[in-house]
Every structure is written in C-alpha cells, then in structure tokens.
Design an enzyme around this catalytic site. Structure first.
Site, PDB file in Angstrom:
ATOM      1  N   ASP A   1      51.302  47.672  47.775  1.00 46.87           N
ATOM      2  CA  ASP A   1      51.416  48.656  48.865  1.00 46.87           C
ATOM      3  C   ASP A   1      50.042  49.011  49.415  1.00 46.87           C
ATOM      4  OD1 ASP A   1      54.244  48.922  48.515  1.00 46.87           O
ATOM      5  OD2 ASP A   1      53.826  50.094  46.718  1.00 46.87           O
TER       6      ASP A   1
ATOM      7  N   HIS B   1      57.510  52.462  44.268  1.00 46.91           N
ATOM      8  CA  HIS B   1      57.657  51.152  44.901  1.00 46.91           C
ATOM      9  C   HIS B   1      59.161  50.903  44.983  1.00 46.91           C
ATOM     10  CE1 HIS B   1      56.224  47.138  45.985  1.00 46.91           C
ATOM     11  NE2 HIS B   1      57.152  46.633  45.200  1.00 46.91           N
TER      12      HIS B   1
HETATM   13  C1  LMR Z   1      57.272  43.456  47.479  1.00 45.37           C
HETATM   14  O1  LMR Z   1      57.014  44.607  47.794  1.00 45.37           O
HETATM   15  O2  LMR Z   1      56.930  42.501  48.165  1.00 45.37           O
HETATM   16  C2  LMR Z   1      57.979  43.178  46.174  1.00 45.37           C
HETATM   17  O3  LMR Z   1      58.421  44.372  45.621  1.00 45.37           O
HETATM   18  C3  LMR Z   1      59.074  42.198  46.308  1.00 45.37           C
HETATM   19  C4  LMR Z   1      60.222  42.677  47.179  1.00 45.37           C
HETATM   20  O4  LMR Z   1      61.365  42.357  46.842  1.00 45.37           O
HETATM   21  O5  LMR Z   1      59.987  43.353  48.179  1.00 45.37           O
END
Ligand code: LMR
Length: 334
Positions: free
Chosen positions: A147, A174
């Site tokens: 992020d 996340h």
């Molecule tokens: C991301 O942020 O790229 C990872 O968490 C994979 C996803 O499935 O988004």
C-alpha cells in the site's frame, strides 16, 4: 532474498517443487547459501505454488529450524470479482499450519505474513501463538508495504515527482477495496502544511514531518482520486491478469523491501521505520497498521496516527477491521 547481503542462509519450503527451486537458486553466485547455518542471519521463504494439500509437518519443522526471519506468502490468490475475504476459508488453514510450526520450532523468529486476508491471518497467527504459550505479538508483522509502495508511486505520478523521493504512510489494514476506505488509509498530513507543522510540535517528532516526504499539498479532488486508486491497486492488477492470479511482481518487490527493513532491525540498525499491521494500542482495535520502529525484537515502537485528513475514513476502516479481526480470532477459538 538470495541476493540480499544480510541473508546468510535461505530455507525454502513449499508443498511442491521446493527442491527444484532450491537447486535452481543455489547456482546464483551470491553470499547466502542453501542449508548451511554457520553465520548470523537466517531466513526462510515459503513459496506459493497455488496448490492446496496437506503440509508434511516434519519438513516444515526442519525448514524452520534456527531461523530468524520467516516470510509467508503461502495461499491462494484471488480472481476477478473476488474479495480478499473470499480467500479466508482456504488460506486460514494454511496459515494456521505454518504458524503451528513456527510456534513450536522458532517462536522467537520475526514473521512477515503476506497471505490474504492479512487483516484476518495476522489475528489467526496470534491466536495460534497464544495457544502455544509463546506469544510475542511484536514479532508478528502483517505486510502492508505494498500500500505504501503504491501510494508513493501514485502520488509521485500525480505530482510529477520521482517516486523514490516520495514517502506516504498508509495506515489501517489491508482489506478489500469494495469496502470504501478500509484498504489502507491515505494520510495527506501535508495537505495543510501549517497544521502539520503545528502538530509536529506536540506529537513525537518522527510521527509526522518524517512520515510524509517531500512536503506537498493536494486538493480535495486529488486526495480522493489518490485514496481511491491506492485502495483499488490490488483489484486493478487482479482484473488486468484476468484470472491468471493476483499481484506477484510488485508484491515480491515489496516483500524484499520490507524483509530488508526487518533484517536491518535485526542487525541493530537505528531508525528503521516502516508501516505494518501489528498488535497495537493505537486505536481500540487489537491490531492496526501504522508506522513502527523495527528492531531486534520486531516492532519495538509503535507510532501514533497523528492528525489525519479524513476521520470518517478511519471510522469506516475500523468497522471493517473489527469484523476481519473477529473472523480470524474465532477461526482458532472454534
Ligand atoms: C494486493 O494488494 O495486490 C494483494 O493483496 C493481492 C490482492 O489480491 O489484491
């Protein structure tokens, strides 16, 4: 990680193909070697081959022997239309199995947990640790650096800057992007430079001015646009790959970057500060992603949030996180 100068020994573990990959990378003329555990920092990598099967526990345990840092990207990736939470049923069990091994064999290792949904898998790991009586929450770090990496890249693009000069902290967790603002929370402290400067006087120094670099200001529209883009970064990749997996390369880049920060902390370097999802008292939730100072025992100091540009986003993020965390904890308690 095979190229990392701080890694002396690399152990690889997977349900299939690990011997082949180990043989392959063992031909690279870098400093670290396969199974020799002679010197300082050790490292174990769990390769994700997207295969679900029963782990062979004795092999898992021997892979974890004498390890200082464990990185876990194991589990299945999402496909278009899926949320990260849709991965819970498969990935929760995988994380539990690996964590049972860690709790038994190397409970003092620092763990970088990547397997989604991170907001639930970190609480799962913590519960397994508690059951094993070896809980040291500071050593369990959910990797949210992707992020931050995205925020740096996208902010740089909007402002016409070099991304290597930008540092934007992202806090919260996340989680899936279809729950607004949960997925990372973009802090434009410097939207109001004066406010940030004032806040610096009353907050811990590192907490603010050090966090957003270089100083810049954004309009409300730019902030909204960027927040949305950062929150949807994972979905952008999942959709572009059209069923062939999710983020792998930028996640690998991020993984190496975060692991390197942890290794520097383990070495005793001062001032290693990164964002991570960790057991925390910064909010009323038991886990939260914020900036932390990394050291020999993991997240040695957890920084406060400081002033945010958008409190509503934070409240929404907390609501979603509450349910993600609860899901992880009850999975083990059941
Ligand atoms: C991301 O942020 O790229 C990872 O968490 C994979 C996803 O499935 O988004």
């Amino acid at each position: 990680m095979k190229m990392n100068p701080l890694v002396s020994v690399l152990h690889l573990y997977d349900v299939v193909n690990a011997p082949g990959v180990t043989a392959d990378i063992s031909h690279m003329d870098t400093g670290c070697c396969g199974m020799n555990s002679s010197s300082n920092l050790l490292f174990s990598l769990f390769l994700d081959k997207n295969v679900i099967t029963i782990y062979k526990i004795p092999q898992l345990e021997s892979a974890l022997m004498s390890i200082d840092l464990v990185i876990i990207p194991a589990g299945v990736p999402r496909k278009p239309g899926m949320t990260r939470d849709d991965l819970f049923n498969i990935n929760a069990g995988i994380v539990r199995t690996i964590y049972e091994g860690i709790a038994k064999v190397c409970p003092k290792a620092i763990v970088n947990l990547i397997s989604n949904p991170v907001n639930s898998t970190v609480p799962i790991a913590a519960e397994v640790f508690k059951k094993g009586g070896t809980c040291d929450p500071k050593r369990l770090l959910g990797v949210t650096m992707l992020d931050v990496v995205r925020a740096n890249t996208f902010v740089a693009e909007v402002l016409g800057l070099d991304p290597r000069e930008v540092d934007v902290p992202v806090v919260g967790g996340h989680a899936e992007v279809d729950v607004p603002v949960v997925r990372g929370f973009f802090l434009s402290y410097l939207q109001n430079k004066w406010a940030a400067a004032q806040a610096c006087k009353i907050q811990k120094t590192v907490c603010l001015c050090m966090q957003v670099k270089p100083p810049y200001s954004l309009t409300k529209e730019e902030t909204e646009y960027l927040t949305n883009w950062i929150q949807n970064g994972g979905t952008e990749v999942v959709e572009a790959k059209a069923g062939a997996g999710s983020t792998t390369l930028s996640m690998a880049y991020t993984t190496v970057k975060f692991a390197y920060a942890c290794l520097r902390g383990l070495r005793g370097d001062a001032g290693v500060v990164e964002c991570t999802f960790v057991a925390s008292e910064v909010t009323e939730l038991p886990f939260f992603a914020t900036k932390v100072q990394l050291g020999r025992s993991g997240a040695e100091e957890i920084y406060q949030l400081g002033p945010l540009n958008e409190r509503i986003g934070l409240e929404k993020a907390k609501m979603e996180l509450t349910s993600n965390i609860h899901k992880g904890v009850s999975f083990i308690k059941k």
